[in-house]
Motif scaffolding. Structure first.
Motif, PDB file in Angstrom:
ATOM      1  N   ARG A  78     -48.069   3.253  10.608  1.00 58.24           N
ATOM      2  CA  ARG A  78     -47.549   4.496   9.897  1.00 58.24           C
ATOM      3  C   ARG A  78     -48.516   5.733  10.585  1.00 58.24           C
ATOM      4  N   ASN A  79     -49.592   5.558  10.799  1.00 65.25           N
ATOM      5  CA  ASN A  79     -50.298   6.878  11.184  1.00 65.25           C
ATOM      6  C   ASN A  79     -49.782   7.493  12.653  1.00 65.25           C
ATOM      7  N   LYS A  80     -49.258   6.583  13.454  1.00 63.94           N
ATOM      8  CA  LYS A  80     -48.758   6.990  14.700  1.00 63.94           C
ATOM      9  C   LYS A  80     -47.158   7.750  14.363  1.00 63.94           C
ATOM     10  N   PHE A  81     -46.489   7.211  13.482  1.00 65.56           N
ATOM     11  CA  PHE A  81     -45.392   7.796  13.060  1.00 65.56           C
ATOM     12  C   PHE A  81     -45.583   9.560  12.345  1.00 65.56           C
ATOM     13  N   GLY A  82     -46.692   9.390  11.724  1.00 61.21           N
ATOM     14  CA  GLY A  82     -47.049  10.786  10.834  1.00 61.21           C
ATOM     15  C   GLY A  82     -48.325  10.811  10.194  1.00 61.21           C
ATOM     16  N   PRO A  83     -48.579  12.037   9.657  1.00 57.50           N
ATOM     17  CA  PRO A  83     -49.836  12.244   9.026  1.00 57.50           C
ATOM     18  C   PRO A  83     -49.897  11.967   7.511  1.00 57.50           C
ATOM     19  N   GLN A  84     -48.662  11.655   7.006  1.00 56.79           N
ATOM     20  CA  GLN A  84     -48.763  11.428   5.671  1.00 56.79           C
ATOM     21  C   GLN A  84     -49.483  10.225   5.057  1.00 56.79           C
ATOM     22  N   ARG A  85     -50.106  10.046   3.999  1.00 54.94           N
ATOM     23  CA  ARG A  85     -50.649   8.863   3.267  1.00 54.94           C
ATOM     24  C   ARG A  85     -50.065   8.811   1.866  1.00 54.94           C
ATOM     25  N   GLY A  86     -50.359   7.405   1.547  1.00 53.21           N
ATOM     26  CA  GLY A  86     -49.644   7.134   0.200  1.00 53.21           C
ATOM     27  C   GLY A  86     -48.188   7.283  -0.134  1.00 53.21           C
ATOM     28  N   ALA A  87     -47.706   7.410  -1.040  1.00 50.38           N
ATOM     29  CA  ALA A  87     -46.346   7.401  -1.206  1.00 50.38           C
ATOM     30  C   ALA A  87     -45.639   8.625  -0.523  1.00 50.38           C
ATOM     31  N   TRP A  88     -44.305   8.559   0.208  1.00 47.92           N
ATOM     32  CA  TRP A  88     -43.827   9.234   0.793  1.00 47.92           C
ATOM     33  C   TRP A  88     -43.650  10.434  -0.088  1.00 47.92           C
ATOM     34  N   GLN A  89     -44.088  11.707   0.408  1.00 50.28           N
ATOM     35  CA  GLN A  89     -43.728  12.845  -0.420  1.00 50.28           C
ATOM     36  C   GLN A  89     -42.719  13.718   0.130  1.00 50.28           C
ATOM     37  N   ASP A  90     -42.461  13.755   1.523  1.00 55.24           N
ATOM     38  CA  ASP A  90     -41.389  14.415   2.024  1.00 55.24           C
ATOM     39  C   ASP A  90     -40.638  13.280   3.246  1.00 55.24           C
ATOM     40  N   GLU A  91     -39.428  13.021   2.753  1.00 56.72           N
ATOM     41  CA  GLU A  91     -38.748  12.051   3.715  1.00 56.72           C
ATOM     42  C   GLU A  91     -37.817  13.054   4.435  1.00 56.72           C
ATOM     43  N   GLU A  92     -37.759  14.309   4.244  1.00 57.31           N
ATOM     44  CA  GLU A  92     -37.120  15.200   5.435  1.00 57.31           C
ATOM     45  C   GLU A  92     -37.834  15.208   6.369  1.00 57.31           C
ATOM     46  N   TRP A  93     -39.217  15.081   6.667  1.00 54.08           N
ATOM     47  CA  TRP A  93     -39.920  14.996   8.001  1.00 54.08           C
ATOM     48  C   TRP A  93     -39.695  13.663   8.544  1.00 54.08           C
ATOM     49  N   LYS A  94     -39.397  13.696   9.943  1.00 58.75           N
ATOM     50  CA  LYS A  94     -38.947  12.509  10.409  1.00 58.75           C
ATOM     51  C   LYS A  94     -39.793  12.054  11.820  1.00 58.75           C
ATOM     52  N   GLY A  95     -41.034  12.470  11.968  1.00 56.48           N
ATOM     53  CA  GLY A  95     -41.932  12.238  13.017  1.00 56.48           C
ATOM     54  C   GLY A  95     -42.166  13.368  13.903  1.00 56.48           C
ATOM     55  N   TRP A  96     -43.057  13.152  14.725  1.00 56.84           N
ATOM     56  CA  TRP A  96     -43.382  14.110  15.623  1.00 56.84           C
ATOM     57  C   TRP A  96     -42.514  14.423  16.878  1.00 56.84           C
ATOM     58  N   TRP A  97     -41.420  13.605  16.975  1.00 54.57           N
ATOM     59  CA  TRP A  97     -40.533  13.756  18.098  1.00 54.57           C
ATOM     60  C   TRP A  97     -39.434  14.680  18.288  1.00 54.57           C
ATOM     61  N   GLY A  98     -39.121  15.095  17.182  1.00 58.85           N
ATOM     62  CA  GLY A  98     -37.789  15.933  17.032  1.00 58.85           C
ATOM     63  C   GLY A  98     -36.647  15.117  16.915  1.00 58.85           C
ATOM     64  N   GLU A  99     -35.415  15.710  17.482  1.00 58.18           N
ATOM     65  CA  GLU A  99     -34.312  15.086  17.297  1.00 58.18           C
ATOM     66  C   GLU A  99     -33.868  14.059  18.324  1.00 58.18           C
ATOM     67  N   GLU A 100     -34.824  14.020  19.351  1.00 53.85           N
ATOM     68  CA  GLU A 100     -34.618  13.058  20.402  1.00 53.85           C
ATOM     69  C   GLU A 100     -35.858  12.407  20.880  1.00 53.85           C
ATOM     70  N   PRO A 101     -36.136  11.295  20.146  1.00 57.02           N
ATOM     71  CA  PRO A 101     -37.376  10.500  20.110  1.00 57.02           C
ATOM     72  C   PRO A 101     -37.504   9.893  21.397  1.00 57.02           C
ATOM     73  N   PRO A 102     -38.618   9.531  21.942  1.00 55.08           N
ATOM     74  CA  PRO A 102     -38.792   9.046  23.375  1.00 55.08           C
ATOM     75  C   PRO A 102     -38.605   7.543  23.342  1.00 55.08           C
ATOM     76  N   PHE A 103     -38.233   6.817  22.149  1.00 50.58           N
ATOM     77  CA  PHE A 103     -38.187   5.391  22.281  1.00 50.58           C
ATOM     78  C   PHE A 103     -36.968   4.892  22.722  1.00 50.58           C
ATOM     79  N   HIS A 104     -35.880   5.203  21.896  1.00 52.80           N
ATOM     80  CA  HIS A 104     -34.235   4.674  22.855  1.00 52.80           C
ATOM     81  C   HIS A 104     -34.265   3.347  22.294  1.00 52.80           C
ATOM     82  N   THR A 105     -35.056   2.760  21.092  1.00 50.95           N
ATOM     83  CA  THR A 105     -34.957   1.401  20.796  1.00 50.95           C
ATOM     84  C   THR A 105     -34.919   1.558  19.179  1.00 50.95           C
ATOM     85  N   PRO A 106     -34.846   0.292  18.386  1.00 48.83           N
ATOM     86  CA  PRO A 106     -35.081   0.244  17.296  1.00 48.83           C
ATOM     87  C   PRO A 106     -36.818   0.257  17.044  1.00 48.83           C
ATOM     88  N   VAL A 107     -37.259   1.134  16.169  1.00 49.73           N
ATOM     89  CA  VAL A 107     -38.569   1.229  15.858  1.00 49.73           C
ATOM     90  C   VAL A 107     -38.993   0.866  14.440  1.00 49.73           C
TER      91      VAL A 107
END
Length: 221
Positions: A85-114
């Motif tokens: 989870r801490n690679k995905f983002g800095p939030q801890r505990g219950a998700w307070q903001d599900e609008e925030w979707k990671g550090w990678w913007g609209e084009e994440p570099p993974f191109h696979t299921p994560v």
């Protein structure tokens, strides 16, 4: 009638995982603005950014050779990724903001299921060709899910360091590529005190690069 060749086994691979000379992979006190906490990631990853195949390169040029080959090989035969989870983002505990979707913007570099490991699941979502799933699962169960999604390809274990250590402790990692940068960070999240800690289970090749980093290549005995 002879049987055809058996399919290659799906591997769990750690690739291009960077640590300092004293084994530190990330800092403490992670925030939205500082994904690596107090550690400056440029001190660890400068070798990769200097290669011709670095995906964020905006100008021509860059180095070739071993470093470039390993950067270029990053996506080869990878069908899914597991991260903490801490690679995905800095939030801890219950998700307070599900609008925030990671550090990678609209084009994440993974191109696979994560598959993001967390004790606080949230609904899956898709950005471009990457779908993020959130699992409250032990390493073996997470790996099983990721292998199913990878459709016969290998699974990459993306980090961070706590997640890599958990999968190593569960003896699930097949290959491990750790890049040791010639800097000492002193404090932070440590992958190891010495790479020899893993040689009871892995073969190890140590390959120095002209860039100054040393590549440690482990594969299961």
């Amino acid at each position: 009638m002879t049987a055809g060749p058996r399919p290659a086994p799906q591997l769990l691979k750690v690739q291009n995982f960077n640590v300092s000379a004293d084994g530190v992979a990330a800092g403490e006190d992670q925030t939205l603005e500082r994904p690596f906490g107090h550690v400056d990631p440029a001190r660890l990853f400068a070798w990769a950014g200097a290669t011709a195949s670095w995906p964020n390169r905006t100008d021509p040029g860059g180095s070739r050779g071993l470093d470039d080959h390993l950067v270029r090989d990053f996506h080869h035969n990878i069908g899914a990724e597991i991260m903490g989870r801490n690679k995905f983002g800095p939030q801890r505990g219950a998700w307070q903001d599900e609008e925030w979707k990671g550090w990678w913007g609209e084009e994440p570099p993974f191109h696979t299921p994560v598959f993001v490991l967390t004790h606080h699941p949230r609904p899956s979502f898709t950005l471009s060709d990457t779908t993020f799933h959130f699992l409250d699962a032990d390493p073996a169960t997470a790996l099983e899910r990721a292998k199913e999604a990878a459709d016969g390809k290998d699974v990459r274990l993306g980090g961070g360091v706590t997640t890599v250590r958990a999968f190593l402790d569960a003896d699930l990692v097949d290959t491990l590529h750790v890049v040791v940068s010639p800097v000492k960070l002193g404090t932070g999240l440590r992958l190891w005190d010495s790479p020899e800690e893993l040689t009871d289970r892995f073969h190890l090749d140590v390959v120095p690069s002209p860039s100054g980093v040393t590549h440690h290549l482990f594969w299961r005995k």
